[in-house]
Scaffold this motif. Sequence first.
Motif, PDB file in Angstrom:
ATOM      1  N   MET A   2      -2.931   0.367  -4.094  1.00 13.54           N
ATOM      2  CA  MET A   2      -2.715  -0.956  -3.547  1.00 13.54           C
ATOM      3  C   MET A   2      -2.207  -1.872  -4.643  1.00 13.54           C
ATOM      4  SD  MET A   2      -5.275  -3.550  -1.491  1.00 13.54           S
ATOM      5  CE  MET A   2      -5.455  -2.386  -0.140  1.00 13.54           C
ATOM      6  N   SER A   4      -6.056   1.932  -7.598  1.00 13.99           N
ATOM      7  CA  SER A   4      -5.869   3.302  -7.125  1.00 13.99           C
ATOM      8  C   SER A   4      -7.222   3.877  -6.713  1.00 13.99           C
ATOM      9  CB  SER A   4      -5.240   4.168  -8.220  1.00 13.99           C
ATOM     10  OG  SER A   4      -5.104   5.508  -7.788  1.00 13.99           O
ATOM     11  N   TYR A  19      -9.481   9.429  -1.845  1.00  9.08           N
ATOM     12  CA  TYR A  19     -10.203   9.634  -0.602  1.00  9.08           C
ATOM     13  C   TYR A  19     -11.236  10.741  -0.770  1.00  9.08           C
ATOM     14  CZ  TYR A  19      -7.069   6.744   2.190  1.00  9.08           C
ATOM     15  OH  TYR A  19      -6.364   5.699   2.720  1.00  9.08           O
ATOM     16  N   SER A  55      -0.571  11.817  -0.890  1.00 10.58           N
ATOM     17  CA  SER A  55      -1.426  12.945  -0.510  1.00 10.58           C
ATOM     18  C   SER A  55      -0.660  14.240  -0.695  1.00 10.58           C
ATOM     19  CB  SER A  55      -1.916  12.821   0.940  1.00 10.58           C
ATOM     20  OG  SER A  55      -0.837  12.843   1.834  1.00 10.58           O
ATOM     21  N   VAL A  62       0.850  -1.197   0.000  1.00  8.07           N
ATOM     22  CA  VAL A  62       0.000   0.000   0.000  1.00  8.07           C
ATOM     23  C   VAL A  62       0.885   1.245   0.000  1.00  8.07           C
ATOM     24  CG1 VAL A  62      -1.840   1.258   1.183  1.00  8.07           C
ATOM     25  CG2 VAL A  62      -1.773  -1.252   1.276  1.00  8.07           C
ATOM     26  N   GLU A  93       0.235   5.278   0.064  1.00 11.30           N
ATOM     27  CA  GLU A  93      -0.727   6.376   0.190  1.00 11.30           C
ATOM     28  C   GLU A  93      -0.063   7.677  -0.245  1.00 11.30           C
ATOM     29  OE1 GLU A  93      -2.309   6.457   4.118  1.00 11.30           O
ATOM     30  OE2 GLU A  93      -3.411   4.570   3.882  1.00 11.30           O
ATOM     31  N   ARG A 118      -4.749   9.810  -2.397  1.00 13.78           N
ATOM     32  CA  ARG A 118      -5.041   8.554  -3.071  1.00 13.78           C
ATOM     33  C   ARG A 118      -4.333   7.420  -2.359  1.00 13.78           C
ATOM     34  NH1 ARG A 118      -4.349  10.087  -9.496  1.00 13.78           N
ATOM     35  NH2 ARG A 118      -5.813  11.837  -9.478  1.00 13.78           N
ATOM     36  N   GLN A 119      -4.961   6.262  -2.453  1.00  9.63           N
ATOM     37  CA  GLN A 119      -4.354   5.039  -1.924  1.00  9.63           C
ATOM     38  C   GLN A 119      -4.138   4.074  -3.075  1.00  9.63           C
ATOM     39  OE1 GLN A 119      -6.519   1.788   0.182  1.00  9.63           O
ATOM     40  NE2 GLN A 119      -5.334   2.464   1.952  1.00  9.63           N
ATOM     41  N   GLU A 127       1.293   9.773  -9.003  1.00  6.76           N
ATOM     42  CA  GLU A 127       1.028   8.345  -9.209  1.00  6.76           C
ATOM     43  C   GLU A 127       1.809   7.809 -10.410  1.00  6.76           C
ATOM     44  OE1 GLU A 127      -2.713   5.220  -9.795  1.00  6.76           O
ATOM     45  OE2 GLU A 127      -3.083   7.317  -9.242  1.00  6.76           O
TER      46      GLU A 127
END
Length: 260
Positions: free
Chosen positions: A166, A148, A151, A71, A67, A69, A163-164, A114
Motif C-alpha cells: 500500500m 508491505s 497474507y 502473489s 494498492v 497485490e 503480499r499487499q 516487490e
Amino acid sequence: MALSNAMQAPFPTIAQDRVYDSRIDPFQGLKEGDIAPLAIVYTDDDDRESLSGNNGGPPWRQSVNLVIELSMGMVGSLVGEDGNPMLGEDNKPLSTFVPIATEPQLEAMLDLFEEQVERLFRQPPNAWGQRLIGSEDALIVRVESWSSKRYVEREAQYRFAARQIMLRVMLPQPPSPDIVAVAPVEPPPIPPPLGPLLDAIIDDNGPYAADAEALKEMLTESGNFGPLVLAPLKRIRIKEADAGGGKRPDGVAQANFPET
C-alpha cells in the motif's frame, strides 16, 4: 501500463503481462500446476486536505492509497459450489489462479517481485513508468509512505505466498479552469496528466486501447473540462465598510469598462 510495459517485452517484473486492474482476465500459455507471479492494482481511500486557510474547501491537497497485490499463483481448476470442476462453453474445465503454500523459494521470489515494483518508483524502467512518476506531467507527485503486508490463512494454518503493498501517494494539483465570455465550439481536451495518458494508450494500440478510447469519449462528452463561461465584466463597484469621510463621503467607488 507501467508494471507490464504496455503488455510487451521487456517486462519490468517477473509477472510479465499478468497485471490486472481489480480483476483477473483469462490467461493463456499456462497449464494446470504451473506457478506464475501476478499483480492486481487498484486505489483506495481518496483523502483531501484543504489548502485554503480562510474558508476551507478547494484547492485541496489530494492523496490516495495505491494498492498493489503481489502473489504467486498456481493454475488450478475452477470449482463450483457443488465441489465439481466448472466447465466452459466448449465443455472443457475452466482454470484459474489458486493460492499455494509458502516455501522459502517462493518467499524469495516475492522479495524480488516487490523490489522490482519498488524500482518502478525509484528508477522508472520504461516510458509508462516515467508517466507514473518523475516527469512534469506525472500522475504522482511523490510517494509519502510504503507499507508491505503478507497474507496468512490462519484458520487452515497455511501461509500463502502473497503480499499487499500500500503506497500513500500525493496527486498533482489540477489546473484552475479558464474563464471565457463565449463557450468554445469544440469540446476542450482532457487536461494532463489524464488526457495525454489516454492519448498515449490509444496511440499504442495495445490491449487497453479500446478501454482508453471509451474513457476519453465519455469524459469529453461530459463537458466537465470546459472553461467557465461568464458574461463580460462591465463595471466594478466597491463600497467601504466605514462609509463617509475622505474623498468619498458616500464610501463608494465605481469604474465602468468600455464596451468591446
